[in-house]
Design a protein around this motif. Structure first.
Motif, short mmCIF file in Angstrom:
data_model
loop_
_atom_site.label_atom_id
_atom_site.label_comp_id
_atom_site.label_asym_id
_atom_site.label_seq_id
_atom_site.Cartn_x
_atom_site.Cartn_y
_atom_site.Cartn_z
N VAL A 14 63.47 -34.49 28.98
CA VAL A 14 63.04 -35.52 29.88
C VAL A 14 63.02 -36.86 29.08
O VAL A 14 63.41 -37.97 29.48
CB VAL A 14 61.64 -35.37 30.42
N GLY A 15 62.43 -36.83 27.82
CA GLY A 15 62.52 -38.06 27.00
C GLY A 15 63.69 -38.62 26.75
O GLY A 15 63.94 -40.01 26.96
N PHE A 16 64.75 -37.76 26.35
CA PHE A 16 66.15 -38.46 26.23
C PHE A 16 66.76 -38.97 27.28
O PHE A 16 67.52 -39.88 27.31
CB PHE A 16 66.84 -37.27 25.57
N GLN A 17 66.37 -38.15 28.46
CA GLN A 17 67.09 -38.57 29.69
C GLN A 17 66.29 -40.28 30.26
O GLN A 17 67.17 -41.00 30.54
CB GLN A 17 66.28 -37.88 30.84
N LEU A 18 65.16 -40.53 29.90
CA LEU A 18 64.50 -41.72 30.06
C LEU A 18 65.07 -42.69 29.14
O LEU A 18 65.42 -44.03 29.30
CB LEU A 18 62.95 -41.54 29.78
N ARG A 49 75.12 -42.91 23.19
CA ARG A 49 75.36 -43.07 21.67
C ARG A 49 73.94 -43.49 21.06
O ARG A 49 73.65 -42.96 20.11
CB ARG A 49 76.34 -43.82 20.99
N LEU A 50 73.64 -44.25 21.86
CA LEU A 50 71.97 -44.71 21.25
C LEU A 50 71.15 -43.64 21.25
O LEU A 50 70.15 -43.50 20.27
CB LEU A 50 71.55 -46.10 22.06
N VAL A 51 71.17 -42.96 22.41
CA VAL A 51 70.05 -41.62 22.42
C VAL A 51 70.52 -40.69 21.27
O VAL A 51 69.67 -40.26 20.63
CB VAL A 51 70.25 -40.87 23.76
N GLY A 94 66.54 -29.40 23.37
CA GLY A 94 66.28 -30.46 24.43
C GLY A 94 67.31 -31.71 24.51
O GLY A 94 67.73 -31.65 25.53
N TYR A 95 67.73 -31.98 23.35
CA TYR A 95 68.76 -33.11 23.30
C TYR A 95 70.13 -32.34 23.83
O TYR A 95 70.91 -33.14 24.54
CB TYR A 95 69.07 -33.60 21.94
N LEU A 102 74.40 -34.74 31.00
CA LEU A 102 74.91 -35.91 30.98
C LEU A 102 76.69 -35.84 31.25
O LEU A 102 77.36 -36.52 32.06
CB LEU A 102 74.90 -36.71 29.67
N LEU A 103 77.16 -34.98 30.46
CA LEU A 103 78.77 -34.49 30.50
C LEU A 103 79.15 -34.12 31.92
O LEU A 103 80.00 -34.39 32.58
CB LEU A 103 79.04 -33.19 29.24
N ALA A 104 78.12 -33.20 32.54
CA ALA A 104 78.48 -32.69 33.97
C ALA A 104 78.54 -33.80 34.87
O ALA A 104 79.51 -33.94 35.69
CB ALA A 104 77.55 -31.70 34.08
N CYS A 105 77.45 -34.46 34.78
CA CYS A 105 77.52 -35.76 35.61
C CYS A 105 78.47 -36.92 35.57
O CYS A 105 78.84 -37.64 36.45
CB CYS A 105 76.24 -36.39 35.62
#
Length: 270
Positions: A14-18, A49-51, A94-95, A102-105
């Motif tokens: 969740v944190g990486f998504q935010l 890439r920032l994530v 989690g990452y 992200l790749l799927a979307c």
């Protein structure tokens, strides 16, 4: 998997998504006006890439702490107390799950079957650590490679902002990338494999079972072959920049491989 690791895994997802959808766009807009001029597809990869950089710093530094101060893991690399290692691996898992989503979307612009296979293989391998608590030292040792990822991502940031390759910051980052990549991915190979070979024939190694043994050894071999290839390409590119022999190309082989490596959180095959 214990509740603590499951909570960390879900929290990091969740944190990486935010971080991707909220923090990165706002922070990047403040840091550089060039961010707002990027096309939509590059904005997505920029945030990704920032994530990746944040994940690499968190996991990489945590890895160093464990290597230096976790006596239980260092004393018994196969079956030592995996408590701290599990937390680090849970963050990475989690990452990986976040990156798969992200790749799927964004499959039409970012989709890559290699990344999907890598992430699934890494999740499978790290599942042994989270569920059985095995190989904590070796799993954690591999995560030290993440410390080269911020330099790889920074190279892509400079490229996206149209910095010339002769720019001082680009050259400094390129040299730092080559040095960091060598130190955390190549120079550590003898030490790592020496520790691996030392476990062969021991009771601890036999207790792992064939599944864990095969997943561990084969993934490490494949990963180090890739690291050696990438190191050669990065060193060659660094040499060309330092000697002034590199022209500006849209995306040369070294950059393509190095950039791909930076997104492979990757490289987690133990």
């Amino acid at each position: 998997m214990e509740t603590r690791e499951l909570t960390v895994l879900a929290g990091s997802f969740v944190g990486f998504q935010l971080l991707f959808s909220v923090v990165s766009p706002r922070l990047s807009t403040v840091i550089t006006p060039g961010y707002g001029r990027l096309p939509a597809t590059k904005l997505t990869e920029w945030n990704s890439r920032l994530v990746s950089t944040v994940h690499a710093l968190v996991v990489g530094l945590f890895c160093l702490y464990i290597l230096w101060f976790d006596d239980a893991v260092n004393a018994d690399p196969v079956w030592g107390d995996p408590s701290l290692v599990k937390l680090n691996v849970a963050i990475t898992c989690g990452y990986l799950l976040y990156d798969l989503v992200l790749l799927a979307c964004n499959w039409s612009t970012m989709g890559d079957g290699f990344f999907v296979c890598h992430h699934l293989a890494a999740l499978y391998a790290y599942g042994y650590v989270l569920t059985r608590g095995v190989l904590p030292y070796f799993a954690n040792f591999r995560l030290i490679s993440e410390l080269s990822t911020p330099f790889v991502n920074q190279r892509w940031f400079f490229e996206s902002l149209k910095y010339p390759r002769s720019h001082r910051l680009v050259v400094i980052n390129g040299v730092a990338m080559a040095v960091a990549f060598f130190l955390v991915r190549t120079a550590v190979m003898p030490s790592y494999w020496s520790s691996v070979f030392a476990t062969f024939g021991t009771e601890a190694f036999d207790r792992l079972g064939l599944g864990a043994q095969v997943a561990w050894i084969t993934s490490c071999i494949a990963l180090d072959i890739l690291n050696t290839i990438w190191m050669y390409k990065i060193a060659r590119g660094c040499y060309k920049v330092l000697t002034g022999r590199s022209g500006r190309r849209p995306k040369d082989a070294a950059e393509k491989e190095a950039s791909s490596e930076g997104k492979q959180v990757n490289n987690h095959s133990d």
